[in-house]
Design an enzyme around this catalytic site. Structure first.
Site, PDB file in Angstrom:
ATOM      1  N   PRO A   2       0.980  -1.404  -0.141  1.00 45.89           N
ATOM      2  CA  PRO A   2      -0.096  -0.005  -0.154  1.00 45.89           C
ATOM      3  C   PRO A   2       0.916   1.244   0.086  1.00 45.89           C
ATOM      4  O   PRO A   2       1.743   1.328   0.850  1.00 45.89           O
ATOM      5  CB  PRO A   2      -0.995  -0.290   1.242  1.00 45.89           C
ATOM      6  N   GLU A   3       0.445   2.173  -1.033  1.00 44.38           N
ATOM      7  CA  GLU A   3       1.411   3.290  -0.890  1.00 44.38           C
ATOM      8  C   GLU A   3       0.429   4.774  -0.585  1.00 44.38           C
ATOM      9  O   GLU A   3      -0.810   4.587  -0.373  1.00 44.38           O
ATOM     10  CB  GLU A   3       2.051   3.424  -2.360  1.00 44.38           C
ATOM     11  N   LYS A  59       3.514   6.241   5.129  1.00 46.57           N
ATOM     12  CA  LYS A  59       2.735   4.870   5.065  1.00 46.57           C
ATOM     13  C   LYS A  59       2.284   4.498   6.367  1.00 46.57           C
ATOM     14  O   LYS A  59       1.704   3.104   6.633  1.00 46.57           O
ATOM     15  CB  LYS A  59       3.708   3.941   4.404  1.00 46.57           C
ATOM     16  N   ARG A 257      14.061  -4.905  -7.007  1.00 46.99           N
ATOM     17  CA  ARG A 257      12.835  -4.647  -7.178  1.00 46.99           C
ATOM     18  C   ARG A 257      12.265  -4.496  -8.696  1.00 46.99           C
ATOM     19  O   ARG A 257      13.283  -4.513  -9.719  1.00 46.99           O
ATOM     20  CB  ARG A 257      12.451  -3.244  -6.616  1.00 46.99           C
TER      21      ARG A 257
END
Length: 273
Positions: A2-3, A59, A257
């Site tokens: 979640p961002e 966050k 990533r």
């Protein structure tokens, strides 16, 4: 992960739905995700307290409780919140349930058990709290402040964007989107950027996140466990046509990533380390 866009909408929903609600019961189903920093006991320190406010820092989602206490949620890679009636189906690997005085439940689930839920009287005792930079949408983060903070870093653009010490709230997905909107190669190094490119990066950051909040808000309603990302331009869309030029989107794994970008709109060369 979640961002900022998803978590900002979560904050909005929780502020509307759980503020002034009292926590009547607490069920800990996966103890590894909870941290009691009060020394009072996690359940004992929550039960009977009313939620006085909800806010977000980067966050982190923070529920302010009576008497200056805070329940602070850091969802990390896979944590999700769910607001549901008591009889509704739980998400897989639900870890914590707060039973509210109106019969609803606020639940935290985490399929990787990496996130943490902290109960504290002092936010500065939470790991990494004091390291967090300004929120990426903070009105005080002007272009001039952005330039100054950026000048402290010499690494790659994407790596800087996801560094919470630089600005808070951006993760892998939205770093890809910001770089695409700015038409900058994500592996360009900061010293190579011109003043005009830094300005493009700043405005792309602000516009991309603000527009994403609108999209998320429209798509999830009160279903805060959802994470809609179909509207994203490039992230995780390797092989699809670039929305700007039609070139197939490239997707590579580098620096541990996944990075998605358009080689036509964002030209550059990756230097392997």
């Amino acid at each position: 992960m979640p961002e900022l866009p998803e978590l900002e909408v979560v904050r909005e929903v929780l502020e509307r739905e759980v503020t002034r609600r009292r926590i009547m019961g607490v069920d800990i189903l996966r103890p590894t995700v909870v941290r009691d920093l009060t020394q009072e006991g996690f359940v004992e320190g929550l039960r009977g307290r009313a939620i006085s406010g909800v806010w977000r820092r980067g966050k982190f989602i923070v529920l302010d409780l009576e008497a200056g206490r805070h329940l602070t949620i850091n969802p990390m890679l896979a944590g999700r919140l769910q607001l549901a009636a008591s009889g509704d189906k739980r998400l897989p690997r639900t870890a914590l349930i707060l039973r509210l005085d109106n019969g609803r439940e606020l639940r935290y689930a985490d399929r990787r058990d990496m996130g943490k839920v902290y109960l504290t009287d002092d936010l500065h005792t939470i790991p990494t709290w004091d390291e967090i930079g300004p929120d990426a949408l903070d009105p005080a983060l002007t272009l001039e402040v952005f330039r100054e903070r950026l000048s402290r870093h010499r690494g790659e653009i994407k790596g800087i964007l996801v560094n919470h010490r630089f600005v808070a709230g951006i993760g892998n997905a939205y770093a890809d989107e910001i770089c695409w909107h700015a038409q900058l190669y994500p592996f360009r190094r900061r010293p190579e950027l011109t003043d005009e490119e830094i300005a493009r990066l700043y405005h792309a950051m602000r516009d991309t996140l603000a527009e994403a909040i609108e999209q998320v808000r429209a798509q999830i309603g009160d279903e805060i466990h959802l994470k809609p990302r179909e509207f994203l331009a490039v992230h995780n869309k390797g092989g699809a046509p670039c929305p700007r030029c039609g070139t197939p989107i490239s997707q590579i794994t580098a620096r541990n990533r996944i990075t998605s970008f358009c080689r036509q709109c964002q030209p550059g060369t990756l230097v392997r380390q």
